[in-house]
Design a protein around this motif. Structure first.
Motif, mmCIF file in Angstrom:
data_model
loop_
_atom_site.group_PDB
_atom_site.id
_atom_site.type_symbol
_atom_site.label_atom_id
_atom_site.label_comp_id
_atom_site.label_asym_id
_atom_site.label_seq_id
_atom_site.Cartn_x
_atom_site.Cartn_y
_atom_site.Cartn_z
ATOM 1 N N PRO A 56 0.808 -1.200 0.000
ATOM 2 C CA PRO A 56 0.000 0.000 0.000
ATOM 3 C C PRO A 56 0.852 1.266 0.000
ATOM 4 O O PRO A 56 1.946 1.295 0.558
ATOM 5 C CB PRO A 56 -0.826 -0.090 1.280
ATOM 6 N N ALA A 57 0.291 2.268 -0.640
ATOM 7 C CA ALA A 57 0.972 3.558 -0.735
ATOM 8 C C ALA A 57 -0.036 4.678 -0.556
ATOM 9 O O ALA A 57 -1.163 4.585 -1.033
ATOM 10 C CB ALA A 57 1.659 3.689 -2.092
ATOM 11 N N SER A 58 0.394 5.709 0.121
ATOM 12 C CA SER A 58 -0.421 6.905 0.291
ATOM 13 C C SER A 58 0.066 7.949 -0.702
ATOM 14 O O SER A 58 1.250 8.294 -0.720
ATOM 15 C CB SER A 58 -0.297 7.421 1.727
ATOM 16 N N ILE A 59 -0.857 8.432 -1.510
ATOM 17 C CA ILE A 59 -0.534 9.390 -2.570
ATOM 18 C C ILE A 59 -1.256 10.697 -2.268
ATOM 19 O O ILE A 59 -2.487 10.751 -2.342
ATOM 20 C CB ILE A 59 -0.993 8.878 -3.951
ATOM 21 N N PRO A 60 -0.521 11.767 -1.931
ATOM 22 C CA PRO A 60 -1.182 13.059 -1.707
ATOM 23 C C PRO A 60 -1.784 13.599 -3.007
ATOM 24 O O PRO A 60 -1.282 13.335 -4.105
ATOM 25 C CB PRO A 60 -0.049 13.966 -1.235
ATOM 26 N N ARG A 61 -2.860 14.344 -2.863
ATOM 27 C CA ARG A 61 -3.535 14.926 -4.027
ATOM 28 C C ARG A 61 -2.569 15.695 -4.928
ATOM 29 O O ARG A 61 -2.725 15.707 -6.147
ATOM 30 C CB ARG A 61 -4.685 15.830 -3.577
ATOM 31 N N ALA A 62 -1.559 16.330 -4.366
ATOM 32 C CA ALA A 62 -0.591 17.097 -5.159
ATOM 33 C C ALA A 62 0.111 16.231 -6.209
ATOM 34 O O ALA A 62 0.624 16.758 -7.205
ATOM 35 C CB ALA A 62 0.444 17.749 -4.247
ATOM 36 N N LEU A 63 0.121 14.906 -6.015
ATOM 37 C CA LEU A 63 0.773 14.008 -6.983
ATOM 38 C C LEU A 63 -0.199 13.412 -7.999
ATOM 39 O O LEU A 63 0.227 12.736 -8.935
ATOM 40 C CB LEU A 63 1.488 12.868 -6.244
ATOM 41 N N PHE A 64 -1.489 13.645 -7.828
ATOM 42 C CA PHE A 64 -2.471 13.053 -8.743
ATOM 43 C C PHE A 64 -2.194 13.449 -10.184
ATOM 44 O O PHE A 64 -2.300 12.621 -11.094
ATOM 45 C CB PHE A 64 -3.898 13.451 -8.370
ATOM 46 N N THR A 65 -1.839 14.711 -10.429
ATOM 47 C CA THR A 65 -1.586 15.175 -11.800
ATOM 48 C C THR A 65 -0.493 14.342 -12.456
ATOM 49 O O THR A 65 -0.593 13.985 -13.635
ATOM 50 C CB THR A 65 -1.192 16.664 -11.799
ATOM 51 N N ARG A 66 0.551 14.029 -11.702
ATOM 52 C CA ARG A 66 1.637 13.213 -12.262
ATOM 53 C C ARG A 66 1.151 11.802 -12.578
ATOM 54 O O ARG A 66 1.551 11.202 -13.570
ATOM 55 C CB ARG A 66 2.828 13.193 -11.312
#
Length: 171
Positions: A116-126
């Motif tokens: 599992p990984a936590s992805i902050p919204r700031a990385l969604f674009t990437r």
């Protein structure tokens, strides 16, 4: 929870395959439910939907990147937790550790970075710029501020091939 087409496993839907007494996908699903986190499942096989009544379902029959993007497009929170449906050794405590880590976080066994990984919204674009049969692994590896939650290697086991089931049952 994300799931691809499982083409390496063979013609049978791997997520429905009984493993340790229940369908493989229920191991990850039960861990997620125990955390109390909002639950979205991206599925390729409509028959898996019946195994996940507690989840909001998103159907996607595309590549890994498309599956990940389909799930992220449904997230309204400031971060998303990516959990794979074929990792039966992940439990609620591990997911909570990842969720509690500040910023981006993933499991690490000293060598590999895995969900599992936590992805902050700031990385969604990437992630929305990814194409093909790739997930977020390379992106996570490239992050200098990635929080690596160390776990023993056996917890990172995933089931990709039928032989992965046999190896586990024989050990």
């Amino acid at each position: 929870m994300a799931a691809g087409r499982s083409s390496r496993f063979g013609p049978q839907c791997k997520l429905q395959t009984v493993y340790r007494g229940k369908p493989l996908v229920r191991h990850a699903a039960d861990a997620i439910i125990q955390t109390g986190l909002p639950s979205i499942a991206v599925i390729a096989d409509p028959d898996v939907e019946g195994l996940l009544p507690e989840f909001r379902i998103v159907r996607c029959c595309g590549t890994q990147s498309q599956s990940l993007q389909a799930g992220l497009s449904q997230v309204r929170d400031n971060a998303a937790m990516i959990v794979l449906g074929d990792m039966p050794n992940i439990d609620a405590d591990i997911i909570r550790k990842i969720a509690a880590a500040p910023g981006p976080a993933a499991l690490w066994d000293g060598t590999r970075i895995c969900p599992p990984a936590s992805i902050p919204r700031a990385l969604f674009t990437r992630i929305f710029s990814l194409t093909g049969d790739v997930g977020a692994r390379d992106l996570l590896r490239s992050l200098p501020d990635l929080n690596r939650v160390q776990v023993p290697s056996h917890l990172l086991k995933d089931i990709d091939h039928r032989r992965d089931l046999d190896e586990d049952l024989s050990s």
